[in-house]
Design a protein around this motif. Structure first.
Motif, PDB file in Angstrom:
ATOM      1  N   GLU A 120      20.494 -26.111 -74.096  1.00 11.07           N
ATOM      2  CA  GLU A 120      20.162 -25.011 -73.163  1.00 11.07           C
ATOM      3  C   GLU A 120      18.802 -25.249 -72.526  1.00 11.07           C
ATOM      4  OE1 GLU A 120      20.347 -21.023 -74.520  1.00 11.07           O
ATOM      5  OE2 GLU A 120      22.497 -21.092 -75.004  1.00 11.07           O
ATOM      6  N   ALA A 121      17.862 -25.746 -73.320  1.00 15.66           N
ATOM      7  CA  ALA A 121      16.516 -26.004 -72.800  1.00 15.66           C
ATOM      8  C   ALA A 121      16.567 -27.054 -71.697  1.00 15.66           C
ATOM      9  CB  ALA A 121      15.591 -26.450 -73.926  1.00 15.66           C
ATOM     10  N   ALA A 122      17.352 -28.121 -71.885  1.00  9.63           N
ATOM     11  CA  ALA A 122      17.468 -29.165 -70.868  1.00  9.63           C
ATOM     12  C   ALA A 122      18.086 -28.617 -69.592  1.00  9.63           C
ATOM     13  CB  ALA A 122      18.295 -30.326 -71.426  1.00  9.63           C
ATOM     14  N   GLN A 123      19.122 -27.763 -69.748  1.00 10.21           N
ATOM     15  CA  GLN A 123      19.780 -27.179 -68.581  1.00 10.21           C
ATOM     16  C   GLN A 123      18.829 -26.271 -67.810  1.00 10.21           C
ATOM     17  OE1 GLN A 123      22.749 -27.782 -67.259  1.00 10.21           O
ATOM     18  NE2 GLN A 123      22.349 -26.292 -65.622  1.00 10.21           N
ATOM     19  N   LEU A 124      18.083 -25.420 -68.535  1.00  8.96           N
ATOM     20  CA  LEU A 124      17.141 -24.510 -67.879  1.00  8.96           C
ATOM     21  C   LEU A 124      16.034 -25.288 -67.166  1.00  8.96           C
ATOM     22  CD1 LEU A 124      16.850 -21.759 -70.643  1.00  8.96           C
ATOM     23  CD2 LEU A 124      17.826 -21.466 -68.357  1.00  8.96           C
ATOM     24  N   ALA A 125      15.571 -26.382 -67.793  1.00 11.84           N
ATOM     25  CA  ALA A 125      14.536 -27.200 -67.170  1.00 11.84           C
ATOM     26  C   ALA A 125      15.041 -27.812 -65.877  1.00 11.84           C
ATOM     27  CB  ALA A 125      14.077 -28.281 -68.144  1.00 11.84           C
ATOM     28  N   GLN A 126      16.308 -28.260 -65.885  1.00 11.57           N
ATOM     29  CA  GLN A 126      16.903 -28.825 -64.677  1.00 11.57           C
ATOM     30  C   GLN A 126      16.923 -27.787 -63.554  1.00 11.57           C
ATOM     31  OE1 GLN A 126      18.475 -32.170 -64.550  1.00 11.57           O
ATOM     32  NE2 GLN A 126      18.220 -31.731 -62.373  1.00 11.57           N
ATOM     33  N   GLU A 127      17.284 -26.548 -63.896  1.00 13.39           N
ATOM     34  CA  GLU A 127      17.355 -25.496 -62.882  1.00 13.39           C
ATOM     35  C   GLU A 127      15.960 -25.089 -62.417  1.00 13.39           C
ATOM     36  OE1 GLU A 127      19.454 -22.411 -64.866  1.00 13.39           O
ATOM     37  OE2 GLU A 127      21.355 -23.538 -64.987  1.00 13.39           O
ATOM     38  N   MET A 128      15.002 -25.128 -63.327  1.00  9.76           N
ATOM     39  CA  MET A 128      13.647 -24.675 -63.019  1.00  9.76           C
ATOM     40  C   MET A 128      12.883 -25.694 -62.178  1.00  9.76           C
ATOM     41  SD  MET A 128      10.861 -23.515 -65.895  1.00  9.76           S
ATOM     42  CE  MET A 128      11.976 -22.282 -66.559  1.00  9.76           C
ATOM     43  N   GLY A 129      13.145 -26.963 -62.425  1.00 10.51           N
ATOM     44  CA  GLY A 129      12.413 -28.015 -61.737  1.00 10.51           C
ATOM     45  C   GLY A 129      11.336 -28.604 -62.611  1.00 10.51           C
ATOM     46  N   PHE A 130      11.217 -29.906 -62.574  1.00 12.66           N
ATOM     47  CA  PHE A 130      10.279 -30.623 -63.438  1.00 12.66           C
ATOM     48  C   PHE A 130       8.916 -30.763 -62.748  1.00 12.66           C
ATOM     49  CE2 PHE A 130      14.527 -32.010 -64.754  1.00 12.66           C
ATOM     50  CZ  PHE A 130      14.463 -31.728 -66.111  1.00 12.66           C
ATOM     51  N   PRO A 131       7.847 -31.007 -63.560  1.00  8.59           N
ATOM     52  CA  PRO A 131       7.794 -31.109 -65.015  1.00  8.59           C
ATOM     53  C   PRO A 131       7.750 -29.716 -65.673  1.00  8.59           C
ATOM     54  CG  PRO A 131       5.620 -31.480 -64.135  1.00  8.59           C
ATOM     55  CD  PRO A 131       6.537 -31.322 -62.937  1.00  8.59           C
ATOM     56  N   VAL A 132       8.090 -29.676 -66.985  1.00 11.18           N
ATOM     57  CA  VAL A 132       8.100 -28.427 -67.725  1.00 11.18           C
ATOM     58  C   VAL A 132       7.346 -28.609 -69.034  1.00 11.18           C
ATOM     59  CG1 VAL A 132      10.319 -27.691 -66.751  1.00 11.18           C
ATOM     60  CG2 VAL A 132      10.264 -28.939 -68.945  1.00 11.18           C
ATOM     61  N   ALA A 133       7.011 -27.453 -69.633  1.00  8.81           N
ATOM     62  CA  ALA A 133       6.469 -27.436 -70.995  1.00  8.81           C
ATOM     63  C   ALA A 133       7.527 -26.836 -71.903  1.00  8.81           C
ATOM     64  CB  ALA A 133       5.190 -26.593 -71.052  1.00  8.81           C
ATOM     65  N   LEU A 134       7.621 -27.368 -73.110  1.00  7.83           N
ATOM     66  CA  LEU A 134       8.576 -26.867 -74.094  1.00  7.83           C
ATOM     67  C   LEU A 134       7.788 -26.372 -75.311  1.00  7.83           C
ATOM     68  CD1 LEU A 134      11.723 -26.689 -74.594  1.00  7.83           C
ATOM     69  CD2 LEU A 134      11.434 -28.749 -75.993  1.00  7.83           C
ATOM     70  N   LYS A 135       8.119 -25.151 -75.782  1.00  7.32           N
ATOM     71  CA  LYS A 135       7.407 -24.568 -76.921  1.00  7.32           C
ATOM     72  C   LYS A 135       8.414 -23.979 -77.895  1.00  7.32           C
ATOM     73  CE  LYS A 135       3.638 -23.228 -73.807  1.00  7.32           C
ATOM     74  NZ  LYS A 135       2.834 -22.122 -73.254  1.00  7.32           N
TER      75      LYS A 135
END
Length: 888
Positions: free
Chosen positions: A511-526
């Motif tokens: 789910e995190a990978a999918q949301l990051a794809q929709e949000m646009g890179f780069p991202v932070a993961l916590k």
């Protein structure tokens, strides 16, 4: 809150001491000796069934045998006997008791004591206290080892040991007291009650407090605010390192209860000191009436080393060395040997005599760049220190608006000079650090008093979905959860106008990978875990991830690391956040928490992963306005970097202050909030944005306002009314920011109407006068203003207020309608609003003093049901009152 029957404590006509004894060194023997030896003019009656006499005075076997009804009882018998004795005393007509006895650790026994006193409205001081001393009244109802000198300082202490220590310390120094009260366990009479009484006691010039704990915070804050506006209140707090109750956020780890107490004392206008010595130094300095405008200190001395020590002390205590003008420095240079460079501290050299001191001091006092002058003298065989002291005194008297302190160093050589300063009411100190500390106490006191009178700017309402957020929190609690996930926390902040980076919640790595794809890179993961506050310490934060694969891989690694490092932690998922690039932003932490004594509190300080190690924080009590929020920010160390000094990025402090105000509003609106922190909150010249927020909840108990030590603005009392001709008006509690509109209302009123309202003409309606009318605590005082609806809604057309007594059973009102608005029914509507409010609060009687010539006010009062009669001491005044017991 009550001062009822406290006159029986402070001014009794007869005293009984129960447990009086002839046994040497017993508490009963010391009590009897002190009471008989203090010079009390009325009867002191000992009760002891086993003794015929106590110190040659007839002893009575029981309370029933007393020949005179005592106003005050002093009880020193075993704890289990005290409730019955109190019941007997109350039935006989006794109105106050000091319970010296200890042994009331059992809550049931304490309640039994209170239940025995309550039917008779009897007041209880203690139990487990040293007692009460009033030298002017000849009362020493204590086991203190000495009777203090009579004076005008009142000392209230929760510790009997501290009380006797202070008495001993003060006796050697010739310091006298109006009253000394040891309140022990405070089962009834507490600090708030005594502040109320002492605030209007004509024998007391200043109030000293030794505080360990607080029983009723709102009562204390209301009483302290009233007392501190009347006379200096100086407080010392014990138990300074206790943390807030453990929680899940940085807030609970950073804030200590001492921070909260300090915030409360500051908010009430009191001065907090650190030691008993400072307690008395502060009173002596405040008694001079000096109120420096700022913290800039000029130093005049005859010793360079002494001046350097004083300058170091200025820096240590947060002051500034005054920047003397070129004109001042030139004049000083002309007095000294050629070639001498003159700076601050001004070194007059060891040869300085009285004439040189007088000349230099008058020049420095005239410099506008200083807020206070410290004059110092080191003993030498070349110049007479007493001559310099006399010259200093003469110069000071010629400058009535001066803030001047003295420090004559040494002991034998300085003795006569210090005596001269004391005789002329010029503060003098033994060492430079004591003098500078005293000056900075004056600065702090002035600041706290000014904050009581400041008019805050308004902040625009930022809440966009209050009801939606309330429902969200209730739904989360209904699910059995107590911590918001990142998406829910983001919705809360956005609803209150606090910007937050684009954040989404994912239950797993995919789910995190999918949301990051929709949000646009780069991202932070916590990592998301209600058990983990410091995510980075357990490998729970990864930044700059720029592909779905990296996000998925980082999520798996996080799960493994957290499982190894915190096997006890429950992992709820991950937060995915769009990376923000604001490289010059400061990292700030803001948060809310809960204190056991004062309820909700707010924090601001330096944020980031090292926030707890750095420990840079300021604590404030809600409700906040923009002025109070800015003052909080200014107490942090990191705020010194916000102006761009030294190449640091500039910060939009208005946006940061608005964030604190919005957190304050959250606390008012959402009683389910237990803890919240935002760390970091990025702050730069373009505003603020939250990167991480942690929010925990608990079921709401009582109304939102009931948690607060300071009553928030009572929005529920706002009301729209329609009057004659159908015109509509808004009746609402006054706000501090209404000062300007209230001044305008008074300025647009006829001078005769102002005279009838305030009993005297008022030519200049200034800030100080208006601030007292608009800055109220909504607890002991309430004021309503009337505004038109539709046009000029900021105008105030009329105002009415009520001030309740300490028992909150009676209230005195005042009312005024703008001269050009009379005859429209506004006065009637405002008075009805006041009476309805008073009835809701349980007030039994509302009254006012009205000039007999104010016929319109008297007619309105009769219409509303008031009855009146001529005031006994002034035939030009009518006393009007109404009994509200039938309205409740």
């Amino acid at each position: 809150m009550s001062t009822r029957n406290l006159d029986a404590l402070f001014a009794p006509k007869a005293i009984v001491v129960i447990g009086a004894s002839n046994r040497h060194h017993s508490v009963g023997e010391v009590l009897a000796r002190n009471l008989f030896g203090a010079g009390f003019k009325g009867p002191v009656m000992p009760v002891n069934p086993h003794e015929a006499t106590i110190r040659s005075t007839i002893a009575y076997a029981s309370v029933a045998d007393l020949p005179v009804v005592p106003d005050l009882a002093v009880i020193a018998t075993p704890a289990q006997t005290v409730p019955q004795l109190v019941a007997e005393l109350g039935a006989k007509g006794c109105r106050a008791a000091i319970v010296i006895s200890s042994g009331f650790e059992d809550a049931a026994l304490r309640q039994e004591l209170l239940d025995a006193a309550r039917p008779h409205l009897m007041r209880i001081v203690g139990p487990n206290c040293m007692g009460f001393v009033s030298p002017l009244a000849g009362i020493n109802a204590s086991f203190a080892h000495l009777l203090p000198r009579a004076g005008d300082l009142a000392f209230v202490s929760q510790s009997g040991a501290i009380a006797t220590t202070v008495l001993d310390w003060a006796d050697v120094r010739g310091i006298g007291f109006s009253h000394v009260i040891s309140i022990g366990d405070m089962c009834d009479v507490d600090t708030g009650d005594l502040l109320d009484y002492l605030a209007i006691d004509p024998k007391t010039r200043a109030i000293l407090l030794y505080v360990e704990s607080v029983t009723e915070a709102r009562k204390l804050m209301s009483a302290a605010r009233i007392a501190a506006r009347t006379k200096p209140v100086v407080v010392i707090k014990a138990g300074r390192q206790k943390a807030l109750k453990p929680g899940l956020t940085h807030m609970s780890a950073l804030a200590r209860s001492d921070d909260v107490f300090a915030a409360a004392f500051r908010r009430a206008g009191m001065l907090q000191v650190a030691t008993l010595r400072e307690l008395f130094e502060a009173v002596g300095t405040l008694a001079t009436g000096m109120r420096p405008r700022g913290n800039r200190v000029a130093i005049v001395t005859n010793g360079g080393g002494a001046g350097t020590l004083a300058a170091d002390a200025v820096a240590l205590y947060g002051g500034q060395l005054a920047q003397l003008s070129e004109t001042t420095l030139q004049k000083l240079a002309e007095m000294l040997p050629k070639g001498r460079t003159v700076t601050n501290p001004v070194d007059l050299l060891r040869e300085a005599d009285g004439a040189l001191y007088a000349q230099a001091l008058s020049i420095v006092l005239a410099d506008p760049g200083q807020d206070g002058v410290l004059v110092m003298n080191c003993p030498t065989a070349i110049a007479d220190g007493v001559d310099a002291a006399r010259a200093t005194i003469a110069t000071a008297k010629a400058s009535p608006r001066r803030s001047l302190l003295t420090c004559w160093l040494g002991e034998r050589a300085a003795r006569d000079s210090r005596r001269l300063f004391a005789e002329n009411a010029i503060p003098t100190y033994d060492t430079p650090d004591e003098a500078v500390r005293a000056f900075m106490q004056l600065v702090d006191y002035r600041h706290n008093q000014d904050m009581l009178m400041q008019t805050p700017p308004a902040v625009a309402a930022a809440v966009t979905d209050r009801e939606g957020v309330r429902q969200l929190l209730q739904d989360i609690l209904a699910q059995g959860r107590h911590v918001l996930n990142p998406s829910e926390a983001g919705r809360l902040l956005q609803a209150y106008g606090i910007p937050i980076a684009n954040t989404a919640y994912a239950r797993n790595g995919d789910e995190a990978a999918q949301l990051a794809q929709e949000m646009g890179f780069p991202v932070a993961l916590k990592i998301v875990s209600s058990d983990i506050v410091h995510k980075s310490e357990v490998g729970g934060v990864r930044l700059e991830l720029d592909t779905p694969e990296l996000v998925r891989e980082a999520a798996g690694l996080m799960e493994r690391l957290v499982s190894e490092r915190r096997p006890d932690a429950s992992i709820q998922g991950f937060s995915v956040q769009k990376m923000l690039h604001r490289p010059r932003a400061h990292e700030v932490i803001v948060g809310i928490g809960d204190d056991a004594s004062f309820g909700p509190v707010i924090m601001v300080g330096q944020g980031g992963t090292a926030a707890e190690i750095i420990g840079d924080r300021a604590i404030g009590l809600p409700p906040l306005n923009m002025l109070l929020a800015r003052e909080m920010i200014g107490r942090t160390r990191v705020s010194r970097l916000f102006t761009g000094h030294g190449g640091n990025p500039v910060v939009d402090e208005t946006a940061l202050a608005a964030t604190l105000v919005r957190l304050s509003q959250m606390l008012v609106d959402l009683p389910e909030l237990e803890e919240l922190d935002i760390n970091p909150l990025l702050c730069d010249e373009s505003g603020v944005v939250a990167l991480d927020a942690h929010v925990s909840l608990r079921p709401a108990s009582g109304s939102g306002a009931s948690r607060f030590a300071i009553q928030p603005y009572p929005q529920h009392l706002e009301e729209t009314v329609a009057l004659k001709g159908g015109a509509q008006y808004r009746l609402a509690p006054v706000r501090p920011e209404d000062e300007g509109a209230l001044i305008e209302m008074l300025e647009r009123s006829h001078p005769e109407d102002i005279r009838l309202r305030f009993f005297a003409p008022i030519r200049n309606i200034g800030h100080s006068f208006a601030a007292r009318l608009t800055q109220i605590d909504y607890s002991r005082e309430m004021a309503f203003v009337a505004r038109p609806l539709g046009v000029n809604e900021s105008e105030i057309l009329g105002a009415a207020r009520i001030i309740l007594d300490a028992e909150e059973e009676e209230g005195e009102f005042g009312i005024m309608v703008r001269s050009d608005q009379k005859g429209r029914g506004l006065g009637y509507a405002l008075m009805q609003k006041i009476l309805d409010y008073a009835a809701t609060r349980g007030v039994k009687k509302v009254f006012a003093e009205v000039l007999a010539e104010n016929t319109s006010m008297l007619a309105l009062a009769r219409e509303l049901g008031f009855v009146g009669h001529a005031a006994p001491d002034d035939p030009t005044v009518r006393h009007i009152e109404i009994d509200l017991t039938d309205h409740q």
